[in-house]
Motif scaffolding. Structure first.
Motif, PDB file in Angstrom:
ATOM      1  N   LEU A 286       0.829  -1.204   0.000  1.00 21.65           N
ATOM      2  CA  LEU A 286       0.000   0.000   0.000  1.00 21.65           C
ATOM      3  C   LEU A 286       0.866   1.259   0.000  1.00 21.65           C
ATOM      4  N   ARG A 287       1.825   1.305   0.903  1.00 23.21           N
ATOM      5  CA  ARG A 287       2.675   2.490   1.010  1.00 23.21           C
ATOM      6  C   ARG A 287       3.562   2.649  -0.231  1.00 23.21           C
ATOM      7  N   GLY A 288       4.098   1.542  -0.728  1.00 22.07           N
ATOM      8  CA  GLY A 288       4.937   1.619  -1.918  1.00 22.07           C
ATOM      9  C   GLY A 288       4.171   2.092  -3.139  1.00 22.07           C
ATOM     10  N   ALA A 289       2.943   1.602  -3.304  1.00 26.11           N
ATOM     11  CA  ALA A 289       2.121   2.034  -4.440  1.00 26.11           C
ATOM     12  C   ALA A 289       1.813   3.523  -4.354  1.00 26.11           C
ATOM     13  N   LEU A 290       1.495   3.998  -3.161  1.00 27.59           N
ATOM     14  CA  LEU A 290       1.257   5.433  -2.986  1.00 27.59           C
ATOM     15  C   LEU A 290       2.534   6.231  -3.259  1.00 27.59           C
ATOM     16  N   GLY A 291       3.684   5.659  -2.897  1.00 30.64           N
ATOM     17  CA  GLY A 291       4.949   6.317  -3.190  1.00 30.64           C
ATOM     18  C   GLY A 291       5.207   6.447  -4.679  1.00 30.64           C
ATOM     19  N   VAL A 292       4.881   5.400  -5.445  1.00 29.10           N
ATOM     20  CA  VAL A 292       5.040   5.457  -6.902  1.00 29.10           C
ATOM     21  C   VAL A 292       4.088   6.496  -7.495  1.00 29.10           C
ATOM     22  N   ALA A 293       2.855   6.528  -7.008  1.00 29.27           N
ATOM     23  CA  ALA A 293       1.901   7.533  -7.496  1.00 29.27           C
ATOM     24  C   ALA A 293       2.406   8.945  -7.209  1.00 29.27           C
ATOM     25  N   LEU A 294       2.972   9.151  -6.020  1.00 31.67           N
ATOM     26  CA  LEU A 294       3.531  10.459  -5.674  1.00 31.67           C
ATOM     27  C   LEU A 294       4.716  10.798  -6.581  1.00 31.67           C
ATOM     28  N   ALA A 295       5.538   9.791  -6.916  1.00 27.00           N
ATOM     29  CA  ALA A 295       6.668  10.025  -7.819  1.00 27.00           C
ATOM     30  C   ALA A 295       6.198  10.463  -9.199  1.00 27.00           C
ATOM     31  N   MET A 296       5.079   9.914  -9.667  1.00 25.72           N
ATOM     32  CA  MET A 296       4.536  10.333 -10.964  1.00 25.72           C
ATOM     33  C   MET A 296       4.019  11.775 -10.901  1.00 25.72           C
ATOM     34  N   VAL A 297       3.467  12.155  -9.756  1.00 18.64           N
ATOM     35  CA  VAL A 297       3.034  13.555  -9.591  1.00 18.64           C
ATOM     36  C   VAL A 297       4.244  14.482  -9.651  1.00 18.64           C
ATOM     37  N   VAL A 298       5.336  14.072  -8.996  1.00 19.17           N
ATOM     38  CA  VAL A 298       6.563  14.872  -9.022  1.00 19.17           C
ATOM     39  C   VAL A 298       7.087  15.006 -10.448  1.00 19.17           C
ATOM     40  N   LEU A 299       7.043  13.916 -11.218  1.00 22.16           N
ATOM     41  CA  LEU A 299       7.484  13.967 -12.610  1.00 22.16           C
ATOM     42  C   LEU A 299       6.606  14.915 -13.423  1.00 22.16           C
ATOM     43  N   GLY A 300       5.306  14.885 -13.191  1.00 17.79           N
ATOM     44  CA  GLY A 300       4.409  15.797 -13.890  1.00 17.79           C
ATOM     45  C   GLY A 300       4.706  17.253 -13.553  1.00 17.79           C
ATOM     46  N   VAL A 301       4.990  17.526 -12.277  1.00 14.76           N
ATOM     47  CA  VAL A 301       5.342  18.894 -11.876  1.00 14.76           C
ATOM     48  C   VAL A 301       6.658  19.315 -12.528  1.00 14.76           C
ATOM     49  N   ALA A 302       7.627  18.394 -12.584  1.00 12.67           N
ATOM     50  CA  ALA A 302       8.908  18.701 -13.220  1.00 12.67           C
ATOM     51  C   ALA A 302       8.727  19.030 -14.704  1.00 12.67           C
ATOM     52  N   LEU A 303       7.860  18.292 -15.384  1.00  9.73           N
ATOM     53  CA  LEU A 303       7.594  18.590 -16.791  1.00  9.73           C
ATOM     54  C   LEU A 303       6.975  19.979 -16.955  1.00  9.73           C
ATOM     55  N   SER A 304       6.093  20.346 -16.049  1.00  4.08           N
ATOM     56  CA  SER A 304       5.480  21.673 -16.114  1.00  4.08           C
ATOM     57  C   SER A 304       6.529  22.767 -15.919  1.00  4.08           C
ATOM     58  N   LEU A 305       7.478  22.542 -15.002  1.00  2.85           N
ATOM     59  CA  LEU A 305       8.537  23.524 -14.788  1.00  2.85           C
ATOM     60  C   LEU A 305       9.452  23.631 -16.002  1.00  2.85           C
ATOM     61  N   VAL A 306       9.766  22.474 -16.606  1.00  2.63           N
ATOM     62  CA  VAL A 306      10.609  22.483 -17.807  1.00  2.63           C
ATOM     63  C   VAL A 306       9.887  23.186 -18.952  1.00  2.63           C
ATOM     64  N   ARG A 307       8.587  22.979 -19.049  1.00  4.79           N
ATOM     65  CA  ARG A 307       7.811  23.646 -20.092  1.00  4.79           C
ATOM     66  C   ARG A 307       7.863  25.160 -19.921  1.00  4.79           C
ATOM     67  N   SER A 308       7.678  25.617 -18.686  1.00  6.59           N
ATOM     68  CA  SER A 308       7.733  27.060 -18.430  1.00  6.59           C
ATOM     69  C   SER A 308       9.110  27.623 -18.783  1.00  6.59           C
ATOM     70  N   LEU A 309      10.163  26.896 -18.433  1.00  9.19           N
ATOM     71  CA  LEU A 309      11.514  27.345 -18.757  1.00  9.19           C
ATOM     72  C   LEU A 309      11.727  27.397 -20.261  1.00  9.19           C
ATOM     73  N   TYR A 310      11.226  26.396 -20.971  1.00  8.11           N
ATOM     74  CA  TYR A 310      11.394  26.364 -22.425  1.00  8.11           C
ATOM     75  C   TYR A 310      10.641  27.509 -23.091  1.00  8.11           C
ATOM     76  N   VAL A 311       9.418  27.755 -22.654  1.00  7.61           N
ATOM     77  CA  VAL A 311       8.626  28.836 -23.243  1.00  7.61           C
ATOM     78  C   VAL A 311       9.287  30.191 -22.977  1.00  7.61           C
ATOM     79  N   GLU A 312       9.807  30.367 -21.771  1.00  4.79           N
ATOM     80  CA  GLU A 312      10.407  31.656 -21.426  1.00  4.79           C
ATOM     81  C   GLU A 312      11.720  31.893 -22.162  1.00  4.79           C
ATOM     82  N   THR A 313      12.458  30.836 -22.481  1.00  2.00           N
ATOM     83  CA  THR A 313      13.762  31.000 -23.123  1.00  2.00           C
ATOM     84  C   THR A 313      13.685  30.964 -24.643  1.00  2.00           C
ATOM     85  N   THR A 314      12.502  30.694 -25.210  1.00  2.00           N
ATOM     86  CA  THR A 314      12.348  30.691 -26.665  1.00  2.00           C
ATOM     87  C   THR A 314      12.095  32.121 -27.147  1.00  2.00           C
TER      88      THR A 314
END
Length: 467
Positions: A286-314
């Motif tokens: 149970l805890r490990g599965a929730l940890g993996v789900a949280l890791a996917m949320v972190v990856l999604g947030v990281a992609l959003s930050l990279v997107r903002s950086l890319y848009v601002e630097t273009t």
């Protein structure tokens, strides 16, 4: 005085009993001393082993959760960017973005007008006509003033023709052909090589638009614009990406591409080993599965930050912020789909682990489902539908059949190419239906009749009730 034989025998027997009791007491004392000496050591060893297992389990599960985002990204890098067909399908939507179409139209039009020297050509042509002796003086004087409007008209006509081509379905096929040819160079670029159709200079990835210009030239000729025959072969570059993170992306790509498709299996192995080592496997799952789900949320947030950086630097003169964002989303669409699928799968696993636990809500849910399935089975039997020996066979092997259903679903997800959220939900639904079918078909054998597994419901109940 002689002692009677019977009394002597009784005395000897009493003496022997006393000796036996003394020996037994001494042995008990010896054993007690051994237990006292070894007891704390054994307890300490057991506690040490228990702590080692708990620590190892926690470390393995945490490492699996940390590596989960990298595993999703490695699959994207190795299976999307390294495969020509998937790469083309990834970049195909970019050609449909209005901002990208406008940028390509302006770039191609500028390249054609500059290579034709429209302004100089119209000026020389009008000057030559003005010197004709057959023209009236007023006309000859007015002709040079028409150079600018005529040049602008040619530019507008060319721009309209380019725009019509870029916005037509034919351009989509040209765009795909250009990117298919460029795919090999994209891979070389991400590996740190330069040159070819695609190149990287000063953190800028450019795409050669020569095939697009060739299509425009033919379109102009088909419209009767014979001047287009003077258009040479033009190697015009169109900026796909301009960002300071390209060099870092090259390094990351090399690492992820080497990991390839093996990292997800490594992560699954670490996660499974961590769960098996745990004392409470259900809670660890149970805890490990929730940890993996949280890791996917972190990856999604990281992609959003990279997107903002890319848009601002273009730079705005290359792509507008809206178009740059659309290009980024098209490039990472499969990555986002993958992280969402893994996140949903992790939440489903966590839900399954919770429902099998001792929580009040979980117990009530299981009781409700069991009662509902039992009612369906009873209704079927009342209607004359009996599973007979097959039902007894399923009942005796229901645990193995449940495990087989879970393994089949997990194998399907591991072997599925780029599973989406819909894919995960459909497979999960099929697994649930398989479990319900197993419970429905698992008919307990009749009282007094042993099941094929050699046990009866009454025997099972007695075994459970036995303290």
């Amino acid at each position: 005085m002689e002692v009677p034989p019977s009394e002597a025998t009784e005395d000897e027997s009493a003496m022997n009993n006393d000796q036996d009791v003394a020996r037994l007491r001494a042995r008990v004392a010896e054993l007690e001393s051994q237990v006292e000496a070894s007891g704390p050591r054994t307890a300490g060893t057991t506690a040490h082993r228990s702590a080692w297992r708990s620590t190892s389990s926690a470390i393995l599960i945490v490492v699996a959760c940390v590596l989960a985002p990298l595993s999703v990204t490695s699959v994207w890098a190795s299976s999307i960017l390294s495969d020509p067909d998937r790469y083309v399908s990834t970049v195909a939507p970019i050609a449909e973005d209005p901002g990208v179409q406008a940028a390509i139209t302006d770039s191609v039009t500028t390249a054609i007008i500059e290579n034709l020297d429209v302004a100089g050509l119209t000026t020389r042509t009008l000057d030559a006509l003005a010197q004709s002796p057959n023209l009236p003086p007023r006309v000859a004087t007015a002709l040079p003033a028409l150079a600018a409007p005529l040049s602008q008209g040619i530019t507008t006509f060319t721009h309209d023709q380019v725009s019509n081509l870029v916005s037509s379905p034919k351009f989509a096929s040209v765009w795909n052909e250009v990117n298919r040819v460029a795919h090999t160079q994209v891979v070389k670029l991400l590996e740190g090589n330069q040159g070819g159709v695609v190149s990287a200079q000063a953190d800028t990835i450019t795409l050669n638009l020569a095939p697009v210009i060739a299509q425009v030239k033919q379109r102009l000729l088909d419209r009767g614009f014979s001047l287009a025959s003077n258009i040479p072969t033009i190697d015009k570059s169109f900026v796909l990406v301009q960002s300071q993170g390209i060099t870092k992306a090259q390094t990351l790509y090399v690492v992820l591409n080497k990991l390839g498709l093996w990292l997800p299996f490594i992560v699954a192995g670490l996660f499974g080993a961590g769960v098996l080592l745990a004392h409470d496997r259900r809670r660890s799952l149970l805890r490990g599965a929730l940890g993996v789900a949280l890791a996917m949320v972190v990856l999604g947030v990281a992609l959003s930050l990279v997107r903002s950086l890319y848009v601002e630097t273009t730079p705005a003169h290359i792509l507008t912020s809206q178009s740059a964002g659309a290009v980024f989303e098209d490039l990472v669409q499969f990555l986002r789909s993958g992280l969402r699928a893994v996140g949903v799968l992790a939440l489903l696993v966590a839900l399954a682990a919770f429902l099998t636990g001792p929580a009040t809500a979980a117990v009530r849910t299981r009781s409700t489902l069991s009662g509902g399935i039992g009612s369906l089975r009873g209704s079927a039997e009342s209607a004359g539908l009996h599973t007979g020996r097959f039902g007894s066979w399923v009942f005796a092997r229901r645990r193995g059949l449940r495990l087989a259903a879970f393994l089949a679903g997990g194998t399907a997800l591991l072997l599925w190419t780029n599973p989406t959220v819909g894919t995960v939900l459909v497979i999960a639904l099929l697994v649930v239906l398989a479990l319900v079918l197993i419970e429905f078909l698992a008919g307990p054998p009749a009282p007094g009749q042993g099941s094929s597994g050699g046990s009866s419901p009454r025997g099972e109940a007695a075994t459970v009730a036995k303290p």
